[in-house]
Write an enzyme that holds these catalytic residues in place. Structure first.
Site, PDB file in Angstrom:
ATOM      1  N   LYS A  76      13.609  31.142 -20.110  1.00 38.02           N
ATOM      2  CA  LYS A  76      13.369  32.592 -20.053  1.00 38.02           C
ATOM      3  C   LYS A  76      12.057  32.899 -20.765  1.00 38.02           C
ATOM      4  O   LYS A  76      11.768  32.311 -21.817  1.00 38.02           O
ATOM      5  CB  LYS A  76      14.540  33.327 -20.722  1.00 38.02           C
ATOM      6  CG  LYS A  76      14.465  34.855 -20.613  1.00 38.02           C
ATOM      7  CD  LYS A  76      15.706  35.534 -21.200  1.00 38.02           C
ATOM      8  CE  LYS A  76      15.655  37.049 -21.048  1.00 38.02           C
ATOM      9  NZ  LYS A  76      16.852  37.728 -21.594  1.00 38.02           N
ATOM     10  N   SER A 151      19.379  41.128 -18.559  1.00 36.03           N
ATOM     11  CA  SER A 151      17.939  41.046 -18.430  1.00 36.03           C
ATOM     12  C   SER A 151      17.448  39.655 -18.010  1.00 36.03           C
ATOM     13  O   SER A 151      16.308  39.515 -17.577  1.00 36.03           O
ATOM     14  CB  SER A 151      17.296  41.395 -19.776  1.00 36.03           C
ATOM     15  OG  SER A 151      17.632  40.437 -20.763  1.00 36.03           O
ATOM     16  N   SER A 175      23.214  40.059 -21.325  1.00 32.53           N
ATOM     17  CA  SER A 175      22.141  39.566 -20.460  1.00 32.53           C
ATOM     18  C   SER A 175      22.231  38.123 -20.001  1.00 32.53           C
ATOM     19  O   SER A 175      21.412  37.687 -19.198  1.00 32.53           O
ATOM     20  CB  SER A 175      20.784  39.764 -21.134  1.00 32.53           C
ATOM     21  OG  SER A 175      20.395  41.094 -20.995  1.00 32.53           O
TER      22      SER A 175
END
Ligand code: GLN
Length: 484
Positions: A76, A151, A175
């Protein structure tokens, strides 16, 4: 090769079916082929990945490898990566090249893993649909007119489409678990403090925790083995031994006590999703578990409390982005104040600004007691609910998300309905508990996730429970059409 799990790929590398370089090239090729549509990567670090793959092949040849050596992974874009752009999904950091590795990245490097690139995400991890990224929205491979969740939507979409065998994510309010549910993956958010937050760009420091997106619970255990542990650079990381998370995967589930909170099956839950989750719970009953009805009476306060605490912390954390030390700076500022105002005004997106404003408001002298302090008291009540529940049961189960993936744009103008996407995940972060989402079926051809919440540092048990389910069901093996 691309549909294999980490465990299977590690075996293939070990016996010489393929090299890490071949494996890495095949994933890079898939990214080229599919990611123009999905937009799951912000940066693809091809040269770096191939160099790492060659180094891994040497280690393997010397017999000096470990399980993750040579395995390509996606990270990420919230984790700082030395020499490679780290944006956190924001224009503010569009030109930021971190001068150091986050501890999580450092651990993967030490293990000889290969980084394919950095995945797209909601700006500063604020969102539930991956539509707030400066780099554009991410599409869900199961239906590209829908969102992948957020997210960590880029990581979820990338693994669902098998552009990477597994990826990291972070979970502040859901998330990892929510996008895992919406994309049909196994997602794990460990206990707060299990994994170092050093070099992980902060959103809400008392809630943020790194974790994994994988096809299976076994893979999740393999990644957790590498990521976990005390770090003197993060004073909130916990100094507690890291067990071998693969050791208990095969334990039978006889006598396991599963709590079903009535608040997680009430109004607001899509009827079809409820049915799929209930069938998964019935499967556990068949495996010998005992189902116990429980209550988490303060559940309805978790979203309101979170949307005071998380913005409060973010308004403080994001104050460092001022156009001076690093990050975006506006053109031709008139004076210092103009530079601060325009750098922040132009560098941050709408959702981030909304949160900074709410946060500054609830922390201000006149409102601190009324909002921030009250939210902290509610946070304690929520933790106490879980504490009481774990006196009666071993784990808690329920849906991860109230519905399957929704259409892109559907909630963009209605922040409150977007915030409710995390209604079943947020309480876990407020309490600091570990949680997983496991694929458990489909509704309208879209994946549904079963959430499993455990007591503090009970990740081994969660992984065992998920693994046993994955031995008797095949939901986690399903792949979206068009990416097979
Ligand atoms: N969707 C939640 C939010 O926008 C949670 C985000 C997260 O876990 N990073 O705050």
């Amino acid at each position: 090769m691309h549909s294999k799990t980490i465990a299977e790929l590690a075996e293939g590398l070990k016996i010489g079916d393929f090299s890490s370089e071949e494996l890495t090239k095949s994933f890079l090729q898939r990214i080229k082929q599919y990611d123009a549509e999905l937009n799951s990567f912000i940066t693809v670090s091809e040269d770096h990945a191939l160099a790492q793959a060659r180094a891994a092949d040497e280690l393997i040849a010397k017999g000096a490898s470990s399980v993750l050596t040579g395995i390509p992974l996606a990270q990420k874009d919230i984790f700082c990566t030395n020499g490679i752009k780290t944006t956190c999904g924001s224009k503010m950091l569009d030109n930021f090249i971190a001068p150091y590795d986050a501890t999580v990245i450092h651990h993967f490097n030490q293990a000889g893993a290969v980084m394919l690139g950095k995945t797209n995400m909601d700006e500063f991890a604020m969102g539930s649909s991956n539509e707030t990224s400066f780099y554009g929205s991410v599409k869900n491979p199961w239906d590209t007119t829908t969102v992948p969740g957020g997210s960590s939507g880029g990581s979820a979409a990338a693994v669902a489409a098998r552009l990477a065998p597994a990826a990291t994510g972070t979970d502040t309010g859901g998330s990892i678990r929510q996008p895992a549910a919406l994309c049909g993956l196994t997602g794990l958010k460990p206990t707060y403090g299990r994994i170092s937050r050093y070099g992980m760009i902060a959103f809400a420091s008392s809630l943020d925790q790194a974790g994994t997106f994988t096809q299976t619970a076994e893979d999740s255990a393999l990644m957790l083995n590498v990521m976990s542990g005390f770090d003197e650079k993060d004073s909130t990381s916990v100094d507690k031994d890291v067990p071998d998370y693969t050791a208990n995967l095969s334990q039978p589930l006889n006598g396991l006590k599963i709590g079903l909170p009535k608040e997680y099956f009430g109004e607001g839950l899509n009827a079809d999703v409820a049915k799929v989750v209930e069938e998964a719970v019935a499967e556990y009953k068949k495996m010998g578990a005992e189902i116990v009805d429980i209550s988490l009476p303060n559940s309805h306060l978790s979203v309101p409390a979170y949307y005071v605490i998380a913005p409060a912390e973010c308004s403080s954390n994001l104050s460092r982005f001022d156009g001076v030390r690093f990050g975006y700076r506006c053109e031709d500022p008139k004076d210092l104040e103009d530079m601060y105002k325009r750098s922040r005004g132009e560098g941050f997106g709408e959702e981030v600004k909304r949160r900074i404003m709410i946060g500054a408001y609830v922390l201000s002298a006149g409102y601190y007691d009324a909002y921030y302090l009250k939210a902290q008291k509610i946070r304690r009540l929520i933790s106490d609910d879980f504490k009481a529940a774990f006196e009666k049961v071993d784990v808690i189960m329920g849906p991860t998300s109230p519905e399957v993936a929704f259409k892109a744009g559907e909630k963009s103008d209605d922040p409150v309905s977007m915030y409710l996407s995390d209604i079943y995940t947020i309480a876990t972060n407020l309490a600091g508990l570990p949680g997983m989402s496991v694929p458990c079926g489909f509704s309208n051809k879209m994946p549904v996730g079963l959430q499993i919440i455990g007591n503090y540092f009970d990740e081994s048990r969660l992984l065992n429970i998920a693994h046993q389910y994955q031995q008797t069901t095949g939901w986690h093996k399903q792949m979206p059409e068009g990416y097979k």
